[in-house]
Design a protein around this motif. Structure first.
Motif, short mmCIF file in Angstrom:
data_model
loop_
_atom_site.label_atom_id
_atom_site.label_comp_id
_atom_site.label_asym_id
_atom_site.label_seq_id
_atom_site.Cartn_x
_atom_site.Cartn_y
_atom_site.Cartn_z
N ALA A 105 6.71 5.30 8.95
CA ALA A 105 5.40 5.24 8.27
C ALA A 105 5.50 4.49 6.95
N VAL A 106 6.58 4.73 6.22
CA VAL A 106 6.79 4.04 4.94
C VAL A 106 6.92 2.53 5.17
N VAL A 107 7.69 2.15 6.18
CA VAL A 107 7.88 0.72 6.47
C VAL A 107 6.55 0.07 6.88
N ILE A 108 5.80 0.74 7.74
CA ILE A 108 4.51 0.21 8.19
C ILE A 108 3.56 0.04 7.01
N GLY A 109 3.52 1.06 6.13
CA GLY A 109 2.65 0.99 4.98
C GLY A 109 3.08 -0.09 4.00
N LEU A 110 4.38 -0.18 3.75
CA LEU A 110 4.90 -1.17 2.82
C LEU A 110 4.56 -2.58 3.29
N LEU A 111 4.76 -2.84 4.56
CA LEU A 111 4.42 -4.16 5.12
C LEU A 111 2.92 -4.41 5.08
N ALA A 112 2.13 -3.36 5.30
CA ALA A 112 0.67 -3.51 5.22
C ALA A 112 0.25 -3.91 3.81
N GLY A 113 0.88 -3.32 2.80
CA GLY A 113 0.56 -3.68 1.42
C GLY A 113 0.88 -5.13 1.12
N ILE A 114 1.99 -5.61 1.64
CA ILE A 114 2.36 -7.02 1.48
C ILE A 114 1.37 -7.91 2.22
N ILE A 115 1.01 -7.49 3.44
CA ILE A 115 0.06 -8.26 4.25
C ILE A 115 -1.29 -8.37 3.54
N ILE A 116 -1.70 -7.32 2.84
CA ILE A 116 -2.98 -7.34 2.11
C ILE A 116 -3.01 -8.48 1.10
N ILE A 117 -1.99 -8.60 0.30
CA ILE A 117 -1.95 -9.63 -0.75
C ILE A 117 -1.98 -11.01 -0.12
N LEU A 118 -1.17 -11.21 0.91
CA LEU A 118 -1.14 -12.50 1.59
C LEU A 118 -2.46 -12.76 2.31
N GLY A 119 -3.03 -11.71 2.87
CA GLY A 119 -4.29 -11.85 3.62
C GLY A 119 -5.45 -12.23 2.72
N ILE A 120 -5.55 -11.59 1.56
CA ILE A 120 -6.63 -11.92 0.62
C ILE A 120 -6.50 -13.37 0.15
N ALA A 121 -5.25 -13.81 -0.14
CA ALA A 121 -5.03 -15.19 -0.54
C ALA A 121 -5.40 -16.16 0.58
N PHE A 122 -5.09 -15.78 1.82
CA PHE A 122 -5.40 -16.63 2.97
C PHE A 122 -6.91 -16.75 3.18
N VAL A 123 -7.62 -15.65 3.04
CA VAL A 123 -9.08 -15.67 3.18
C VAL A 123 -9.69 -16.57 2.11
N ASP A 124 -9.19 -16.49 0.89
CA ASP A 124 -9.66 -17.37 -0.19
C ASP A 124 -9.36 -18.83 0.14
N LYS A 125 -8.18 -19.09 0.69
CA LYS A 125 -7.80 -20.47 1.02
C LYS A 125 -8.72 -21.06 2.08
N LEU A 126 -9.23 -20.22 2.96
CA LEU A 126 -10.18 -20.67 3.99
C LEU A 126 -11.59 -20.84 3.43
#
Length: 416
Positions: free
Chosen positions: A300-321
Motif C-alpha cells: 500500500a505504501v509503494v502504491i501510494g508513493l508512486l501515485a504521489g509521484i504520478i500526480i506531479i508528473l500528471g499535472i505537468a503533463f496536462v498543462d503541457k497539453l
C-alpha cells in the motif's frame, strides 16, 4: 440476526461517510478556484447529490444491478423503473447477511453521484450551469450504471478471463468510479477550452490561485475521512479482518501519496506547495481503491508513493497539453485511477501477468465507452445550447451572472 444488524449498522455508517465526501469535494473545488465562482461550484455539487440519488432510484440501481443470467453477454440489461425490495431483502439471506436491500441501494447510490462530482472540478469557472446539469443527468443516470453493471453487476468484465486470471478486479472503483469521471473530465476540458489567461500567447501555463487554500485543505481531510466509508464499506460487511486491513492500506497509501507528491514537487519547483501535497494524498487514495483488500501494508505504501509521484508528473503533463484543469481532477482521478487498477496486477494476492493484462484491457474498454459517451453528450450540448459562458460572464464571475448572489457579500477582494 445480530450479525446482520452489526453488518447493517457498519454499512449505514459507511453510507454516511460517502455522503460526507460531497462536502469534501465542494470545499476542495471552491478552495482551489476563485471567489467569484463559489456559489456556482456549490450549486453544482448540491445538484449532483440530489439528482444522483433520484436518478439512481428511478432507474440507475436496476440498470447497474439488472440480474444478468447465464447466457447473457452481460453488456446491457434493465430490471425496471423504481425500487422494490425482494422478499429476502431484510433477512440474512440477502447479500450473505452483509446488509439489507435498502442499505445496499443507498450505499451504491452515494457512489453514483461521485462520477459527476469529479467532472465538476475540472470544468469549473467557465461551463454553463444548465449544460452541466444536463450532462450530469445523462452521465449519472445512464453511463455510470451501465459501466458499473459490467463488473459489480456481474456483467462481462467480471467474467473476462485470460489464463489464470478470473475476471477484472476493482474493489471500490479506481476505474468504475474515478476513471469513469476522469474520462468525462478529460473530454469536457478539451471541448470547453482553457480559462481566460490560463495560458500565455506562447502557450506557457500561468497559475490562477485558488481563493481559499484552508478550505481546500479541509476538503482533502474530509475526503480522506470519507474514504473510510468508500473503501471500508466496499467490504460489504463489518467483517473485522477485512475492514481493518482495508482501512490500514487506505490510510497508508494516502499518507505515502502525500509525501511522494510533496517531495517530488519540492525538488522540481523548489518550494513547498501545499496544493501538490493535498493532491498527492488524493492520488494515493484513488490509487489504492482498486485493490485495497488485496494489498499488504508495505505494498500500500509503494502504491501510494508512486501515485504521489504520478500526480506531479500528471499535472505537468496536462498543462503541457494546454488543458486547463483547475483542481487537478484528471491527474488525480483518471491517471491515478488507471495506475491503481493496473497495480492490482502488479502487487497483492492477485498479482500476475494474466491479471495485469485483464486489468489493462478492461481499462481500455471502459475508457473507450466513456470517451465516446461523454463526447456525444458534451459535443451535442456544445452544438445546441452551448457549453461555455460568455467572456464577460467568465471575467465578472458566474456567481453574479448565473445566481445573482455573492458567496462573501461583506468581504470583496480583487477577483481578477
Amino acid at each position: 440476526m445480530e450479525l446482520l444488524t452489526t453488518n447493517n449498522v457498519w454499512m449505514m455508517l459507511c453510507t454516511a461517510l460517502v455522503f460526507f465526501m460531497h462536502l469534501g469535494f465542494s470545499f476542495l473545488e471552491i478552495g482551489l478556484t476563485r471567489q467569484k465562482n463559489t456559489i456556482n461550484i456549490l450549486f453544482k455539487n448540491v445538484f449532483i447529490i440530489c439528482a444522483g440519488l433520484l436518478l439512481y432510484y428511478i432507474g440507475g440501481f436496476n440498470l447497474m444491478y439488472p440480474g444478468f443470467e447465464e447466457g447473457d453477454f452481460g453488456f446491457l440489461k434493465f430490471a425496471g423503473f423504481g425500487i422494490t425490495a425482494p422478499e429476502n431483502g431484510m433477512t440474512p439471506e440477502y447479500a450473505n447477511g452483509g446488509y439489507t436491500w435498502w442499505t445496499d441501494f443507498l450505499f451504491q447510490g452515494m457512489f453514483a453521484a461521485t462520477a459527476a462530482t469529479i467532472v465538476s472540478g475540472a470544468v469549473a469557472e467557465r461551463i454553463k450551469l444548465g449544460s452541466f446539469m444536463i450532462f450530469s443527468i445523462i452521465y449519472i443516470g445512464l453511463i455510470y450504471p451501465i459501466v458499473g453493471s459490467w463488473q459489480w453487476g456481474k456483467g462481462f468484465l467480471s467474467t473476462l478471463k485470460i489464463g489464470e486470471a478470473e475476471g477484472f478486479y476493482d474493489f471500490a472503483g479506481s476505474t468504475l468510479v474515478h476513471s469513469v469521471g476522469g474520462w468525462a473530465a478529460l473530454v469536457a476540458v478539451i471541448l470547453l477550452g482553457a480559462r481566460i489567461d490560463k495560458f500565455t500567447p506562447n502557450g506557457k501555463p500561468q497559475a490562477i490561485p485558488g481563493h481559499n487554500i484552508p478550505l481546500a485543505a479541509a476538503g482533502v481531510l474530509i475526503l480522506w475521512l470519507g474514504w473510510f466509508g468508500f473503501n471500508g464499506g466496499s467490504v460489504l460487511s463489518a467483517d473485522p479482518s477485512g475492514t481493518s486491513l482495508v482501512l490500514v492500506t487506505t490510510c497508508l497509501a494516502a499518507a505515502a501519496g502525500g509525501i511522494g507528491a510533496f517531495v517530488l514537487s519540492s525538488i522540481l519547483y523548489k518550494n513547498y506547495d501545499l496544493t501538490m501535497f493535498l493532491n498527492g494524498i488524493l492520488g494515493g487514495l484513488v490509487g489504492i481503491t482498486a485493490g485495497a483488500d488485496l494489498m499488504s501494508p508495505n505494498e500500500a505504501v509503494v502504491i501510494g508513493l508512486l501515485a504521489g509521484i504520478i500526480i506531479i508528473l500528471g499535472i505537468a503533463f496536462v498543462d503541457k497539453l494546454k488543458l486547463d484543469d483547475p483542481v487537478g481532477a484528471i491527474a488525480v482521478h483518471l491517471i491515478c485511477g488507471i495506475w491503481g487498477t493496473l497495480a492490482v496486477g502488479i502487487f497483492g494476492s492477485k498479482a500476475s501477468l494474466d491479471q495485469f493484462l485483464v486489468q489493462g484491457i478492461c481499462i481500455l474498454i471502459v475508457g473507450g465507452f466513456c470517451i465516446i459517451s461523454a463526447f456525444l453528450i458534451i459535443f451535442g450540448l456544445k452544438k445546441t445550447i452551448g457549453i461555455r459562458v460568455s467572456e464577460k460572464e467568465e471575467v465578472d464571475g458566474l456567481d453574479n451572472h448565473e445566481h445573482g448572489m455573492d458567496a462573501y457579500p461583506d468581504f470583496r477582494i480583487n477577483q481578477h
